[in-house]
Design a protein around this motif. Structure first.
Motif, PDB file in Angstrom:
ATOM      1  N   ILE A 292       0.844  -1.204   0.000  1.00 36.24           N
ATOM      2  CA  ILE A 292       0.000   0.000   0.000  1.00 36.24           C
ATOM      3  C   ILE A 292       0.875   1.248   0.000  1.00 36.24           C
ATOM      4  CG2 ILE A 292      -0.219  -0.056   2.540  1.00 36.24           C
ATOM      5  CD1 ILE A 292      -3.077   0.974   2.219  1.00 36.24           C
ATOM      6  N   ASP A 293       0.435   2.305  -0.706  1.00 34.57           N
ATOM      7  CA  ASP A 293       1.187   3.563  -0.739  1.00 34.57           C
ATOM      8  C   ASP A 293       1.006   4.317   0.568  1.00 34.57           C
ATOM      9  OD1 ASP A 293       1.852   2.964  -3.275  1.00 34.57           O
ATOM     10  OD2 ASP A 293       0.786   4.635  -4.229  1.00 34.57           O
ATOM     11  N   ALA A 294       1.985   5.157   0.889  1.00 36.97           N
ATOM     12  CA  ALA A 294       1.919   5.897   2.154  1.00 36.97           C
ATOM     13  C   ALA A 294       1.105   7.175   2.036  1.00 36.97           C
ATOM     14  CB  ALA A 294       3.334   6.230   2.608  1.00 36.97           C
ATOM     15  N   ASP A 295       0.767   7.588   0.818  1.00 38.08           N
ATOM     16  CA  ASP A 295       0.169   8.923   0.676  1.00 38.08           C
ATOM     17  C   ASP A 295      -1.352   8.918   0.815  1.00 38.08           C
ATOM     18  OD1 ASP A 295      -0.471   7.651  -1.612  1.00 38.08           O
ATOM     19  OD2 ASP A 295       0.635   8.962  -2.955  1.00 38.08           O
ATOM     20  N   LEU A 296      -1.909   7.806   1.284  1.00 35.23           N
ATOM     21  CA  LEU A 296      -3.350   7.650   1.498  1.00 35.23           C
ATOM     22  C   LEU A 296      -4.161   7.708   0.196  1.00 35.23           C
ATOM     23  CD1 LEU A 296      -3.875   9.481   4.898  1.00 35.23           C
ATOM     24  CD2 LEU A 296      -4.172   7.066   4.422  1.00 35.23           C
ATOM     25  N   GLN A 297      -3.482   7.490  -0.926  1.00 35.44           N
ATOM     26  CA  GLN A 297      -4.242   7.376  -2.177  1.00 35.44           C
ATOM     27  C   GLN A 297      -4.954   6.030  -2.209  1.00 35.44           C
ATOM     28  OE1 GLN A 297      -1.210   8.732  -5.297  1.00 35.44           O
ATOM     29  NE2 GLN A 297      -3.122   9.604  -5.988  1.00 35.44           N
ATOM     30  N   ASP A 298      -4.325   5.035  -1.594  1.00 37.98           N
ATOM     31  CA  ASP A 298      -4.967   3.732  -1.448  1.00 37.98           C
ATOM     32  C   ASP A 298      -5.562   3.685  -0.045  1.00 37.98           C
ATOM     33  OD1 ASP A 298      -3.513   3.271  -3.787  1.00 37.98           O
ATOM     34  OD2 ASP A 298      -1.875   2.336  -2.688  1.00 37.98           O
TER      35      ASP A 298
ATOM     36  N   ASP B 186     -12.259   3.401  -4.968  1.00 38.11           N
ATOM     37  CA  ASP B 186     -12.074   4.797  -5.387  1.00 38.11           C
ATOM     38  C   ASP B 186     -10.725   5.286  -4.922  1.00 38.11           C
ATOM     39  OD1 ASP B 186     -14.590   5.281  -6.649  1.00 38.11           O
ATOM     40  OD2 ASP B 186     -15.487   5.143  -4.648  1.00 38.11           O
ATOM     41  N   ARG B 187      -9.922   5.735  -5.863  1.00 40.13           N
ATOM     42  CA  ARG B 187      -8.597   6.244  -5.506  1.00 40.13           C
ATOM     43  C   ARG B 187      -8.714   7.733  -5.247  1.00 40.13           C
ATOM     44  NH1 ARG B 187      -3.227   4.538  -5.823  1.00 40.13           N
ATOM     45  NH2 ARG B 187      -1.728   6.058  -6.585  1.00 40.13           N
ATOM     46  N   HIS B 188      -8.143   8.157  -4.137  1.00 44.65           N
ATOM     47  CA  HIS B 188      -8.262   9.566  -3.776  1.00 44.65           C
ATOM     48  C   HIS B 188      -7.019  10.330  -4.191  1.00 44.65           C
ATOM     49  CE1 HIS B 188     -11.833   8.492  -1.656  1.00 44.65           C
ATOM     50  NE2 HIS B 188     -11.178   7.500  -1.084  1.00 44.65           N
ATOM     51  N   ALA B 189      -7.113  11.650  -4.016  1.00 46.94           N
ATOM     52  CA  ALA B 189      -5.935  12.460  -4.319  1.00 46.94           C
ATOM     53  C   ALA B 189      -4.936  12.274  -3.188  1.00 46.94           C
ATOM     54  CB  ALA B 189      -6.337  13.918  -4.445  1.00 46.94           C
ATOM     55  N   ARG B 190      -3.685  12.507  -3.490  1.00 44.18           N
ATOM     56  CA  ARG B 190      -2.619  12.456  -2.498  1.00 44.18           C
ATOM     57  C   ARG B 190      -2.962  13.386  -1.330  1.00 44.18           C
ATOM     58  NH1 ARG B 190       2.715  12.227  -1.584  1.00 44.18           N
ATOM     59  NH2 ARG B 190       3.500  10.566  -2.899  1.00 44.18           N
ATOM     60  N   LEU B 191      -2.708  12.940  -0.085  1.00 40.21           N
ATOM     61  CA  LEU B 191      -3.052  13.737   1.089  1.00 40.21           C
ATOM     62  C   LEU B 191      -2.200  15.007   1.148  1.00 40.21           C
ATOM     63  CD1 LEU B 191      -4.818  13.678   3.671  1.00 40.21           C
ATOM     64  CD2 LEU B 191      -2.782  12.871   4.862  1.00 40.21           C
TER      65      LEU B 191
HETATM   66 MG    MG Z   1       0.644   8.523  -4.801  1.00 37.85          MG
END
Ligand code: MG
Ligand code: UDP
Length: 333
Positions: A105-111, A208-213
């Protein structure tokens, strides 16, 4: 026998799930990410570990990771000696993870970490690989979306295994799938392709993928272009064939053209003329030759990297999680 039993008693409790997070300069998002992840994992059955792979961050990420690790014994931190790229960081995480299943999982909360529960359910229902497909891609430019679309069309035309569009690195892998991936020795690791190359029962879930935090994406267009080249050259030799056939067609064309001029000169007695045709042909053929050499070069370059047999990453240090479990640490509570 009794000796064996006693050694079994001292084995650490089995870890059901490892969550692997590649991080590179993510100081702004680490704390909120960690809090959401722990909250999402709290409801899961079974024991788990959280494994951050610091891909040679140059900001305060190492410090933030160390703080989290000190407060929470289920967190492990591996640090690479420099920035090896996301694929290198993921490879390191997959080698070090001990769980029966591994989520990347990515750290930027996109996932969204909340999806992990669904992924684990699908795994427990029998899937060996659970792919996550983005239903929407907030916060990404239309240029990025359209170039990504073209890339997937192109790679699927030539690749030996289908590579799913809109499926990133966010996925769950069973222990068998992780072992299979770890057994692939290649240095040019195009993960998206390797995930589908290994086979097994694969399930795809939508999210749903969100924008980078916060912070910025690490992917510039030049890097994406090289990533695309990596993907195509790792999973297909079609460009080499393309170069060969283009050469063949232009050679046949030139031959027919020569016959035409010869017969024209013999029958009509046309004096030789046409500097423009000559220069255009020379430039065209020269260009084609350079293009073909360039394509061959892309493969030779990758052969060179493979032959050197350098490791995919170097570990600076690794502090494994001290225990596995649902105990949320000091920072989260
Ligand atoms: Mg990202
Ligand atoms: N990442 C990494 N090494 C890199 C670049 C990125 O470990 O060289 C990590 C990054 O910290 C993040 C994940 O990979 O957790 C995805 O990166 P990013 O958000 O920049 O990519 P995008 O979501 O734009 O594809």
């Amino acid at each position: 026998m009794s000796k064996m039993l006693s050694s079994l008693t001292y084995l650490p409790q089995p870890c059901m799930l490892s969550v692997v997070i590649p991080v590179y300069n993510e100081e702004e998002v680490l704390a909120p990410f960690y809090r959401r992840l722990v909250a999402a994992l709290a409801d899961l059955p079974g024991r788990f570990e959280i494994l951050f792979v610091d891909d040679g961050s140059t900001d305060s990420t190492p410090l933030a990771l160390e703080t989290i690790r000190k407060h929470d014994p289920i967190v492990g931190v591996a640090r690479l000696t420099r920035n090896f790229g996301k694929e290198g960081a993921i490879s390191a995480g997959l080698q070090l993870a001990r769980g029966q299943a591994v989520v990347i999982i990515d750290a930027d909360l996109q996932d969204p970490p909340e999806q992990i529960a669904r992924m684990v359910q699908a795994w427990q229902a029998g899937a060996e690989v659970v792919n996550m497909r983005r239903r929407s891609r907030d916060g990404e430019s239309s240029l990025k979306k359209s170039t990504a679309h073209i890339f997937y069309r192109a790679i699927n035309l030539v690749s030996e295994v289908p590579i799913a569009e809109d499926v990133g690195d966010f996925r769950l892998l069973s222990r068998r799938a992780v072992d299979a991936l770890n057994s692939l020795p290649e240095r040019c690791r195009f993960m998206k392709g390797m995930f589908s190359w290994i086979g097994f029962d694969q399930v795809t879930l939508d999210y749903d993928r969100h924008a980078r935090l916060a912070g910025k994406t690490k992917w510039r267009y030049w890097r994406l272009w090289n990533y695309a080249l990596d993907g195509i050259t790792s999973f297909s030799t079609a460009p080499l064939k393309f170069a060969m056939y283009t050469g063949f067609i232009s050679a046949v064309g030139a031959f027919v053209y020569a016959l035409y001029f010869l017969s024209k000169a013999l029958i009509i007695g046309d004096p030789v003329q046409g500097f423009p045709t000559l220069i255009v042909t020379i430039l065209l053929v020269g260009g084609l030759q350079l293009l073909a050499i360039g394509i061959v070069g892309e493969y030779v370059g990758r052969l060179y990297i493979e032959v050197k047999q350098r490791p995919q990453y170097l570990l600076y240090n690794y502090q494994p999680a001290l225990m596995h479990g649902a105990q949320a640490g000091g920072l989260a509570s």
